[in-house]
Design a protein around this motif. Structure first.
Motif, short mmCIF file in Angstrom:
data_model
loop_
_atom_site.label_atom_id
_atom_site.label_comp_id
_atom_site.label_asym_id
_atom_site.label_seq_id
_atom_site.Cartn_x
_atom_site.Cartn_y
_atom_site.Cartn_z
N ASP A 162 -3.21 -8.34 5.51
CA ASP A 162 -3.85 -7.05 5.78
C ASP A 162 -3.56 -6.59 7.20
N GLN B 191 -5.45 6.70 5.73
CA GLN B 191 -6.59 5.80 5.87
C GLN B 191 -7.41 6.15 7.11
N GLU C 9 -3.21 0.17 -4.03
CA GLU C 9 -2.96 -1.05 -3.27
C GLU C 9 -2.68 -2.20 -4.24
N ASP D 295 0.84 -1.19 0.00
CA ASP D 295 0.00 0.00 0.00
C ASP D 295 0.89 1.25 0.00
#
Length: 587
Positions: free
Chosen positions: A296, A337, A234, A190
């Motif tokens: 993740d 984010q 991403e 990312d």
């Protein structure tokens, strides 16, 4: 003047027309003697099939050993043989059977050629005797289809696979792995600082940054690795046949260095880097879903540690969270984010759900952002069984000062704790909520329960689904806390997303059916027996003979299955015991 020779033009299909068309299409004809298992090709062979042997004894064996058929297409041949022989049973009543397939046959120099095969099998009393077939090359057609598919599967900006193609290829690759033999690594990459570059320098500049990311990622990994762009900034990579964790980390360090830049435009400079989350197969999961969720979570850890780094997943990441000091500049500590989540939670969560295609990963990541945003110690999502009305914890996030409440020592007090919270729930503009800013102000019984759990303040919101209650989502702190309206609004919005999108609506139905069957089996046993919760030794079910004798009857008949259902959903060990208190087995 001498007349020119007149050409006879066929008025309809004739043998001559068929022969001419057949010559153009270059059909290969063959005969398969199924009784003796030998194949003979009809000569002369078309140019494209000139490398094939004219006669093939023990054909069904040589198709495998001589690699005459591509390994991936061998199941087609296996299915054909199985369908005509039927394991020796004479179940075939027709005289002939037709079949067609597209597969790859050996061409020359070890390469393979796509061909379309048609075959007619003749039977005698259900026994296959002989098969006649033809085969023609469809190589040009297949290569064109593959080029068009490859073009459709590629992201035009970065040259990497699009999201759907990347996920499809990764799923297929992972499903073919063997845990004891194969090793792989999933990388979730990312960008750090991309939104600022996009907003300040423009979308064309941003597209150039993404294109450079794509080129760099392509150049740093092997052609056998699967590389895709799954979101705006991403990327996802699956490294095949890799077991050297230190080697992976060195390789990723080179990638981090290659993509660490200071971009300049119009006299302004903005930093850019990447963060990487890593999950290993089979150590961290044996499915795409598990590997992605753990990669993740590792990516989140890399972000929280300061970005511009790679982090390999560790199980403790789900119990530990990096603390954020209040004295730091929010602009430098809360990543983009976090700000996107704060500005528009619904859009962020829906986008995350779209990109991950995983409700669990979306819920876990959104819970971690919510916990960091409001400096919480624990967040829990509890599901409500629509049949019994009982709750069980389905998801949990724990902050740096919080603690998990999944141990057996909390089992006895779990119902009292839930009652303490839900008894105070009432309708508000933010949904049905239960709020307490200081548990010392509660009634003595409830205050004692809160003290046992180290709970000083909380806010819970009911998760609605139409007119039903699916469960509740709650935030907790180990210190008294002012419950702001912003927090209640966030809880309410999260609860709506959970109830309508993220939580499966029928997750307990299959379990309920299995437990109903288990209860029915136990009731039909002739011997009195009952089921214990192995942690608390509480009787959660007694079968019909035991109830008839008046022993071990824990609750009213309508509550017996409810207890069994609740304890099984909570993940407790259940012990089946006879009337003589002899343990039979774990359920």
């Amino acid at each position: 003047m001498e007349d020119k020779p007149r050409t006879d033009i066929p008025a309809n299909f004739s043998r001559e027309v068929f022969n001419m068309l057949d010559d153009l299409d270059q059909h290969l004809y063959f005969r398969w003697d199924l009784t003796n298992d030998c194949v003979s090709l009809h000569e002369p062979l078309p140019h494209r099939f000139r490398e094939l042997p004219v006669y093939l004894p023990q054909a069904s064996t040589q198709f495998w050993t001589e690699r005459l058929i591509h390994p991936e297409d061998r199941p087609i041949l296996h299915a054909y043989l199985h369908s005509i022989f039927r394991l020796g049973e004479k179940t075939i009543t027709e005289h002939t059977r037709k079949a067609s397939a597209k597969l790859r046959v050996r061409h020359h120099r070890g390469s393979y050629l796509w061909a379309e095969v048609h075959i007619v099998t003749y039977f005698d009393d259900g026994v296959p005797i002989v098969a006649y077939g033809n085969m023609r090359s469809i190589q040009a057609e297949k290569l064109w289809q593959q080029r068009m598919q490859a073009k459709a599967d590629r992201d035009s900006l970065t040259g990497l696979l699009r999201k759907e193609a990347a996920i499809h290829q990764m799923r297929n690759a992972i499903e073919g792995f063997l845990p004891g033999r194969d090793h792989a690594a999933m990388l979730l990459i990312d960008a750090d600082g991309f939104k600022a570059i996009n907003d300040n320098f423009g979308h064309l500049f941003g597209d150039g940054v993404l294109a450079e990311m794509g080129r760099t990622i392509r150049g740093h990994f092997r052609t056998t690795d699967i590389k895709g762009r799954i979101g705006g900034d991403e990327f996802l990579v699956l490294l095949r046949n890799t077991q050297d964790t230190e080697g992976i980390q060195r390789h990723l360090a080179e990638l981090l260095t290659a993509l660490h830049h200071n971009y300049q435009s119009g006299g302004r400079t903005l930093p850019f880097s990447i963060s990487i989350g890593v999950a290993l197969y089979p150590d961290h999961g044996s499915s795409y879903r598990d590997l992605f969720a753990h990669a993740d979570r590792a990516l989140y850890e890399a972000k929280s540690r300061g970005k511009n780094q790679a982090c390999v997943y560790q199980p403790k990441f789900y119990q530990e969270a990096s603390s954020v000091a209040n004295s730091r500049d929010p602009e430098s500590t809360i990543d983009l984010q976090m700000r996107a989540f704060e500005d528009n939670m619904a859009e962020f969560v829906l986008q995350l759900f779209y990109e991950t295609n995983s409700p669990e990963a979306t819920i876990n990541y959104a819970m971690s952002l919510l916990g960091r945003l409001y400096n919480l110690d624990r967040i829990v999502i509890a599901r409500c069984d629509t049949k019994t009305g009982r709750y069980h914890d389905a998801f949990e996030w724990v902050g740096p000062d919080g603690g998990t409440l999944t141990g057996p020592e909390y089992t006895r007090m779990a119902r009292e704790r839930r009652r303490m919270i839900l008894d105070e729930a009432h309708p508000t503009p933010y949904g049905v909520v239960s709020v307490c800013e200081n548990t010392e102000t509660l009634a003595p019984t409830h205050a004692k329960t809160a003290y046992f759990f180290g709970l000083k303040s909380y806010a819970y919101c009911i998760i609605p689904h139409g007119a039903e209650t699916m469960g509740c989502i709650g935030v907790e702190s180990t210190h008294p806390m002012t419950i702001r309206k912003e927090l209640l609004r966030s809880l309410n919005l999260f609860s709506v997303l959970l109830g309508n999108i993220l939580l499966p609506q029928d997750s307990s139905l299959a379990l309920q059916k299995r437990l109903d069957l288990l209860a029915d089996v136990l009731d039909h046993l002739p011997t009195p027996c009952y089921v214990l919760d192995n942690a608390t030794k509480e009787v959660v079910y007694a079968n019909a003979p035991s109830r008839a004798s008046g022993n071990h009857n824990p609750d009213a008949p309508g509550q017996r299955k409810a207890l069994l259902h609740e304890h099984t959903k909570d993940g407790h060990d259940l012990l089946l015991v006879t009337k003589n208190d002899e343990a039979l087995s774990y359920l």
